[in-house]
Design an enzyme around this catalytic site. Sequence first.
Site, PDB file in Angstrom:
ATOM      1  N   SER A   7       7.688  -4.934 -69.310  1.00 31.66           N
ATOM      2  CA  SER A   7       8.385  -6.030 -69.046  1.00 31.66           C
ATOM      3  C   SER A   7       8.829  -6.266 -67.754  1.00 31.66           C
ATOM      4  CB  SER A   7       9.531  -6.113 -70.213  1.00 31.66           C
ATOM      5  OG  SER A   7      10.171  -7.271 -69.725  1.00 31.66           O
ATOM      6  N   HIS A  32       4.370  -8.120 -69.888  1.00 37.93           N
ATOM      7  CA  HIS A  32       5.214  -8.866 -70.681  1.00 37.93           C
ATOM      8  C   HIS A  32       6.032  -9.689 -69.618  1.00 37.93           C
ATOM      9  CE1 HIS A  32       7.260  -9.679 -74.595  1.00 37.93           C
ATOM     10  NE2 HIS A  32       8.455  -9.350 -73.689  1.00 37.93           N
ATOM     11  N   ASP A  34       9.167 -12.386 -69.718  1.00 40.05           N
ATOM     12  CA  ASP A  34       9.953 -13.142 -70.527  1.00 40.05           C
ATOM     13  C   ASP A  34      10.567 -14.227 -69.680  1.00 40.05           C
ATOM     14  OD1 ASP A  34      10.694 -10.949 -72.383  1.00 40.05           O
ATOM     15  OD2 ASP A  34      11.046  -9.939 -70.876  1.00 40.05           O
ATOM     16  N   MET A  36      13.019 -17.646 -69.876  1.00 44.16           N
ATOM     17  CA  MET A  36      14.494 -17.781 -70.527  1.00 44.16           C
ATOM     18  C   MET A  36      14.859 -18.974 -69.937  1.00 44.16           C
ATOM     19  SD  MET A  36      16.274 -13.992 -70.191  1.00 44.16           S
ATOM     20  CE  MET A  36      15.244 -12.367 -70.626  1.00 44.16           C
ATOM     21  N   HIS A  65       6.322 -14.304 -73.344  1.00 46.01           N
ATOM     22  CA  HIS A  65       7.346 -14.227 -74.322  1.00 46.01           C
ATOM     23  C   HIS A  65       8.277 -15.552 -74.092  1.00 46.01           C
ATOM     24  CE1 HIS A  65      10.937 -11.894 -76.445  1.00 46.01           C
ATOM     25  NE2 HIS A  65      10.758 -13.111 -77.111  1.00 46.01           N
ATOM     26  N   MET A  67      11.249 -17.447 -74.470  1.00 49.95           N
ATOM     27  CA  MET A  67      12.629 -17.376 -75.225  1.00 49.95           C
ATOM     28  C   MET A  67      13.459 -18.735 -74.693  1.00 49.95           C
ATOM     29  SD  MET A  67      13.971 -13.538 -74.642  1.00 49.95           S
ATOM     30  CE  MET A  67      12.640 -13.271 -73.427  1.00 49.95           C
ATOM     31  N   MET A 136      12.101  -8.616 -82.298  1.00 50.78           N
ATOM     32  CA  MET A 136      13.024  -8.232 -81.228  1.00 50.78           C
ATOM     33  C   MET A 136      13.799  -7.094 -81.993  1.00 50.78           C
ATOM     34  SD  MET A 136      13.047 -10.131 -78.867  1.00 50.78           S
ATOM     35  CE  MET A 136      14.296  -9.182 -78.138  1.00 50.78           C
ATOM     36  N   GLY A 143      17.532  -7.219 -70.426  1.00 56.12           N
ATOM     37  CA  GLY A 143      16.899  -5.930 -70.565  1.00 56.12           C
ATOM     38  C   GLY A 143      18.085  -4.816 -70.715  1.00 56.12           C
ATOM     39  N   ASP A 174      10.017  -5.264 -79.085  1.00 53.66           N
ATOM     40  CA  ASP A 174      10.646  -5.600 -77.585  1.00 53.66           C
ATOM     41  C   ASP A 174      12.254  -5.486 -77.790  1.00 53.66           C
ATOM     42  OD1 ASP A 174      11.025  -6.609 -75.295  1.00 53.66           O
ATOM     43  OD2 ASP A 174      10.734  -8.883 -75.765  1.00 53.66           O
ATOM     44  N   GLY A 175      12.506  -4.279 -76.756  1.00 58.48           N
ATOM     45  CA  GLY A 175      13.976  -4.128 -76.585  1.00 58.48           C
ATOM     46  C   GLY A 175      14.367  -2.745 -76.762  1.00 58.48           C
ATOM     47  N   GLY A 176      14.837  -2.220 -75.796  1.00 59.13           N
ATOM     48  CA  GLY A 176      15.324  -0.720 -76.115  1.00 59.13           C
ATOM     49  C   GLY A 176      14.346   0.239 -76.519  1.00 59.13           C
TER      50      GLY A 176
END
Length: 216
Positions: A7, A32, A34, A36, A65, A67, A136, A143, A174-176
């Site tokens: 990402s 990826h 993102d 926003m 993605h 958002m 998610m 991030g 996606d995330g962490g």
Amino acid sequence: MNCLSPSILSADFNRLGEQITAAEQAGAQYLHFDVMDGHFVPNISFGMPVLQSLRAQTGMMLDVHLMIEDPVRYIGDVADCGADIITVHAEACTDLNLAVDRIKERDLLAGVALCPATPLTELTYILPRIDMVLIMTVNPGLGGQKLIPYTLEKVRDLKEMIDSRGLKTDIEVDGGINFKTLDAALDAGANIIVAGSAVFEGDVEENTKRLLDRMK
Ligand code: DX5
Ligand code: ZN
């Protein structure tokens, strides 16, 4: 096959081209991206001109993605800029079916994303029409957050739902996701792994190779 989707939200934008090339050369299959809008999520990131210039530079699958609120408004533009996969949030669509129609009309892969607390029942009817579900594993918008453990239960339930219906839908997390959480995500059934800080903090090539190695 398991795929890694670095990402770029965590990239050094001063060296974006160079870092993307490093990830691609190290074997990352997806990239990826993102988007926003400051409404669906609090932050604003980047959009079409950046996507278009990345398309010119990379052969990786561009995994966009969105958002953003009412994403159907932008599907045509995102497709024109060279996306391969477009993912919309179920929570952001007044008509999710129409959004999937718009993506499919452009012959692109269609993904649907769910925020951590959104139940899988949102997918009951749309699942056979889509190529990927993005779960998610943190709250969308930032991030470097910590994975929310219950989201991996959701991945497990989704995998069961997909298998029991004889579908081949991809599951993206996606995330962490980092060297500590990757195994648990794969074990739960995810096969497309988004990683922002785990790829872009430090040596991009080395991080990418190490993550891919663990995904074999
Ligand atoms: C968060 C974004 C993610 C983000 C992941 O809302 O959708 O793609 O870049 O970053 P990490 O991997 O650092 O949690
Ligand atoms: Zn994302």
